[in-house]
Write an enzyme that holds these catalytic residues in place. Structure first.
Site, PDB file in Angstrom:
ATOM      1  N   ARG A 164       9.668   3.244  62.783  1.00  0.00           N
ATOM      2  CA  ARG A 164       9.347   3.180  61.353  1.00  0.00           C
ATOM      3  C   ARG A 164      10.060   4.268  60.563  1.00  0.00           C
ATOM      4  O   ARG A 164      10.047   4.259  59.330  1.00  0.00           O
ATOM      5  CB  ARG A 164       7.825   3.270  61.157  1.00  0.00           C
ATOM      6  CG  ARG A 164       7.246   4.660  61.363  1.00  0.00           C
ATOM      7  CD  ARG A 164       5.748   4.628  61.610  1.00  0.00           C
ATOM      8  NE  ARG A 164       4.982   4.414  60.395  1.00  0.00           N
ATOM      9  CZ  ARG A 164       4.468   5.380  59.634  1.00  0.00           C
ATOM     10  NH1 ARG A 164       4.675   6.655  59.929  1.00  0.00           N
ATOM     11  NH2 ARG A 164       3.741   5.079  58.570  1.00  0.00           N
ATOM     12  N   TRP A 206      13.584  18.545  60.099  1.00  0.00           N
ATOM     13  CA  TRP A 206      13.548  19.344  61.334  1.00  0.00           C
ATOM     14  C   TRP A 206      13.890  18.524  62.563  1.00  0.00           C
ATOM     15  O   TRP A 206      14.420  19.049  63.537  1.00  0.00           O
ATOM     16  CB  TRP A 206      12.241  20.134  61.461  1.00  0.00           C
ATOM     17  CG  TRP A 206      10.999  19.458  61.964  1.00  0.00           C
ATOM     18  CD1 TRP A 206      10.492  18.265  61.553  1.00  0.00           C
ATOM     19  CD2 TRP A 206      10.086  19.969  62.955  1.00  0.00           C
ATOM     20  NE1 TRP A 206       9.307  17.996  62.218  1.00  0.00           N
ATOM     21  CE2 TRP A 206       9.036  19.029  63.079  1.00  0.00           C
ATOM     22  CE3 TRP A 206      10.043  21.122  63.736  1.00  0.00           C
ATOM     23  CZ2 TRP A 206       7.969  19.206  63.971  1.00  0.00           C
ATOM     24  CZ3 TRP A 206       8.978  21.299  64.608  1.00  0.00           C
ATOM     25  CH2 TRP A 206       7.959  20.346  64.713  1.00  0.00           C
ATOM     26  N   SER A 242       9.141  20.097  51.769  1.00  0.00           N
ATOM     27  CA  SER A 242      10.223  20.220  52.743  1.00  0.00           C
ATOM     28  C   SER A 242       9.646  19.989  54.136  1.00  0.00           C
ATOM     29  O   SER A 242       8.655  19.271  54.295  1.00  0.00           O
ATOM     30  CB  SER A 242      10.880  21.602  52.630  1.00  0.00           C
ATOM     31  OG  SER A 242      12.013  21.696  53.464  1.00  0.00           O
ATOM     32  N   GLN A 243      10.267  20.578  55.130  1.00  0.00           N
ATOM     33  CA  GLN A 243       9.797  20.612  56.509  1.00  0.00           C
ATOM     34  C   GLN A 243      10.196  21.978  57.068  1.00  0.00           C
ATOM     35  O   GLN A 243      10.864  22.749  56.385  1.00  0.00           O
ATOM     36  CB  GLN A 243      10.418  19.472  57.343  1.00  0.00           C
ATOM     37  CG  GLN A 243       9.549  18.230  57.403  1.00  0.00           C
ATOM     38  CD  GLN A 243       9.987  17.233  58.473  1.00  0.00           C
ATOM     39  OE1 GLN A 243      11.157  17.161  58.843  1.00  0.00           O
ATOM     40  NE2 GLN A 243       9.054  16.430  58.947  1.00  0.00           N
ATOM     41  N   PRO A 250       2.174   8.247  49.461  1.00  0.00           N
ATOM     42  CA  PRO A 250       2.507   6.819  49.366  1.00  0.00           C
ATOM     43  C   PRO A 250       2.597   6.124  50.716  1.00  0.00           C
ATOM     44  O   PRO A 250       2.166   4.981  50.869  1.00  0.00           O
ATOM     45  CB  PRO A 250       3.868   6.826  48.664  1.00  0.00           C
ATOM     46  CG  PRO A 250       3.861   8.076  47.864  1.00  0.00           C
ATOM     47  CD  PRO A 250       3.113   9.078  48.698  1.00  0.00           C
ATOM     48  N   GLU A 251       3.146   6.828  51.723  1.00  0.00           N
ATOM     49  CA  GLU A 251       3.372   6.213  53.024  1.00  0.00           C
ATOM     50  C   GLU A 251       2.089   6.076  53.848  1.00  0.00           C
ATOM     51  O   GLU A 251       2.085   5.397  54.883  1.00  0.00           O
ATOM     52  CB  GLU A 251       4.431   7.015  53.807  1.00  0.00           C
ATOM     53  CG  GLU A 251       3.982   8.365  54.328  1.00  0.00           C
ATOM     54  CD  GLU A 251       4.030   9.522  53.356  1.00  0.00           C
ATOM     55  OE1 GLU A 251       4.004  10.683  53.826  1.00  0.00           O
ATOM     56  OE2 GLU A 251       4.083   9.291  52.124  1.00  0.00           O
ATOM     57  N   ASP A 267       1.618  16.540  61.545  1.00  0.00           N
ATOM     58  CA  ASP A 267       0.658  15.673  60.869  1.00  0.00           C
ATOM     59  C   ASP A 267       0.116  14.651  61.862  1.00  0.00           C
ATOM     60  O   ASP A 267       0.783  13.686  62.142  1.00  0.00           O
ATOM     61  CB  ASP A 267       1.287  15.000  59.640  1.00  0.00           C
ATOM     62  CG  ASP A 267       2.736  14.518  59.867  1.00  0.00           C
ATOM     63  OD1 ASP A 267       3.401  14.954  60.825  1.00  0.00           O
ATOM     64  OD2 ASP A 267       3.195  13.708  59.053  1.00  0.00           O
ATOM     65  N   GLU A 316       8.504   8.821  70.969  1.00  0.00           N
ATOM     66  CA  GLU A 316       8.362   9.932  70.028  1.00  0.00           C
ATOM     67  C   GLU A 316       7.602  11.097  70.651  1.00  0.00           C
ATOM     68  O   GLU A 316       7.900  12.259  70.384  1.00  0.00           O
ATOM     69  CB  GLU A 316       7.597   9.420  68.795  1.00  0.00           C
ATOM     70  CG  GLU A 316       7.346  10.459  67.738  1.00  0.00           C
ATOM     71  CD  GLU A 316       6.421   9.966  66.644  1.00  0.00           C
ATOM     72  OE1 GLU A 316       6.462  10.537  65.554  1.00  0.00           O
ATOM     73  OE2 GLU A 316       5.647   9.010  66.875  1.00  0.00           O
ATOM     74  N   GLU A 374      -1.819   8.406  63.030  1.00  0.00           N
ATOM     75  CA  GLU A 374      -1.988   7.376  62.010  1.00  0.00           C
ATOM     76  C   GLU A 374      -1.205   6.096  62.305  1.00  0.00           C
ATOM     77  O   GLU A 374      -1.400   5.092  61.648  1.00  0.00           O
ATOM     78  CB  GLU A 374      -1.496   7.918  60.651  1.00  0.00           C
ATOM     79  CG  GLU A 374      -2.316   9.063  60.115  1.00  0.00           C
ATOM     80  CD  GLU A 374      -1.782   9.561  58.780  1.00  0.00           C
ATOM     81  OE1 GLU A 374      -2.527  10.267  58.102  1.00  0.00           O
ATOM     82  OE2 GLU A 374      -0.631   9.243  58.408  1.00  0.00           O
TER      83      GLU A 374
END
Length: 493
Positions: free
Chosen positions: A116, A123, A170-171, A243-244, A274, A458, A473
């Site tokens: 996705r 990063w 940012s990250q 939004p995502e 997250d 991942e 999520e």
């Protein structure tokens, strides 16, 4: 037709779609591409939405294009893992030479994580670069750096990812570490001078407001302690649902007493973690998320590296005043990292809560950063190595926290970045046996999953190595940029 947009431009349609949960993944609508001018689509929607028989899904499918990424990369035969990864570099390469929906334009090709995640992530790209270095793809490493330069010059920072809806955060700032990798790969230190202005611009973003802060106050990404020391925190400029993950945020916020719940959630997204119990005041539930009150050990170590790189680069260019300025900043930061994050009792580095003026209770793998960047003394490093071995190292790699909360950045999951940080951290201080164990445990886990599924994931379950991974999520994604990079880099060590 100019088909770039911000979510606010189609907010009525966007909100209706997300609240009706037409799509299983709410990122689908956030990434949709308008097929007609936005004003025209909005007008048609306002005219038709209240008519009898109006079908919202039919409407959005008619007026928006959905670029569905491949959820899985399939091969007719299972190739040796290294060959599979070599092919993946090309399959995960994207270009965005013009704005398209919420996707930002970038001047050069880049590698996406996969699944996705079909855009440039900040990063992630550093850990992708580790693998590109092994593969000899120096040009793509340069492309990634040039894309970061473009974003910093245009927006003042590298967004979380290359979408308009990520322009509020940012990250973890890895740009200076990316330059280290390129300089190492090309044996050319001139890259630092070449990108000095960009390094300074990113630093200004993270330090905005530092000079005018009162003690025990915070502003955007800076915190001033009661002792007058400057630390940094993760932040987001907006305090509304992402939004995502729109409905997830709304539903979680309804049972939270925090007026800045959304900003706390978004700030955690800036960390890349997250989500994790690391951010939760009660250690268990996202409703108590408290990211904004924390100065984080990982962020402050990365900013120390940025300050040190700026000092080094100033010296290379004979900028004496700037060399002194950044040297002083990095020295002050080094002292603060030891003062606020080191726990002599727990033998670990922990985040610092500006409100309680105490370290948090969470034990996290972010404790590796001072060792990764050679900031610890040998006694501290030895103590951390023992804690890592006792609490974090599992059969399938290093877990991220010692807590099992159901969140994806908690136990039992092992993520690629921290296997590399763990390996380098232990190597830096001469813990040879432990560095090898970290490498072997995680790499064998990756190999086992690949053999059974043909996929690179991942994240991985480090404890139950008969499963893959879970929590979070969204489902575990296949691809996967940073896993590919870290795996092949570790195999060369």
């Amino acid at each position: 037709m100019d088909n770039q947009f911000y979510i606010r431009d189609i907010y009525s349609i966007f909100e209706a779609v997300q609240k009706s949960q037409i799509f299983e993944d709410q990122k689908d609508m956030a990434d949709a591409i308008p097929m007609y001018p936005i004003a025209e689509i909005n007008n048609i929607y306002e005219t038709e939405k209240d008519k009898e028989g109006f079908d919202l899904k039919e409407f959005v499918v008619k007026y928006f294009q959905f670029d569905q990424s491949e959820s899985s990369i399939l091969r007719e035969e299972t190739l040796p893992i290294e060959e599979h990864i070599e092919k993946l570099w090309d399959e995960l390469t994207r270009t965005a030479y013009e704005e398209k929906g919420t996707l930002l334009k970038l001047p050069n090709p880049y590698i996406v994580p996969g699944g996705r995640f079909n855009e440039f992530f900040y990063w992630d790209s550093y850990f992708v670069m580790l693998g590109l270095q092994v593969s000899g793809r120096i040009e793509m490493m340069k492309n990634i750096i040039e894309n970061c330069v473009y974003l910093i010059q245009k927006f003042g920072f590298v967004p979380n990812a290359s979408r308009t809806y990520f322009l509020s955060r940012s990250q973890p700032p890895y740009f200076s570490l990316m330059l280290d990798l390129l300089a190492e790969s090309t044996n050319d230190e001139s890259v630092y001078s070449q990108y000095f202005e960009t390094l300074e611009k990113e630093y200004k973003f993270w330090m905005d407001g530092a000079e005018s802060l009162d003690n025990n106050k915070s502003y955007r990404r800076v915190i001033k302690t009661e002792n007058g020391d400057i630390l940094n925190r993760y932040f987001d400029d907006e305090n509304n649902p992402r939004p995502e993950s729109y409905m997830i945020d709304i539903e979680d916020e309804e049972t939270s007493a925090n007026p800045e719940f959304y900003r706390n959630v978004r700030a955690a997204c800036e960390s890349g973690w997250d989500f994790s119990s690391r951010w939760f005041a009660d250690g268990n539930t996202i409703q108590t998320i408290d990211t904004l009150n924390l100065a984080q050990v990982d962020l402050n170590c990365l900013l120390w590296h940025l300050e040190t790189t700026l000092a080094k680069t100033s010296n290379l260019q004979n900028f004496e005043e700037k060399h002194n300025y950044y040297s002083q900043k990095s020295e002050a930061r080094k002292k603060s990292i030891n003062k606020y994050f080191w726990s002599e009792i727990d033998k670990i580095y922990k985040d610092y809560n500006i409100k309680s003026q105490m370290q948090t209770s969470s034990e996290s793998i972010a404790t590796l950063y001072p060792l990764f960047l050679n900031l610890s003394d040998h006694e501290q490093a030895k103590a951390v190595s023992e804690t890592i071995k006792e609490k974090f190292l599992k059969k399938g790699g290093l877990i991220t926290t010692t807590k099992e909360s159901g969140q994806q950045w908690d136990s039992p999951n092992a993520w690629a970045p921290y296997q590399w940080l763990g390996f380098v951290a232990m190597k830096n201080y001469g813990f040879k046996e432990l560095k090898t164990e970290i490498k072997d445990n995680w790499c064998s886990n990756v190999e086992r999953i690949y053999l059974n599924t043909g996929k690179l994931m991942e994240k991985y379950n480090a404890i139950d190595t008969t499963s893959i991974a879970g929590g979070g999520e969204y489902p575990n994604q296949d691809g996967f940029g940073w896993t590919n990079g870290v795996y092949i880099k570790l195999k060369t060590q």
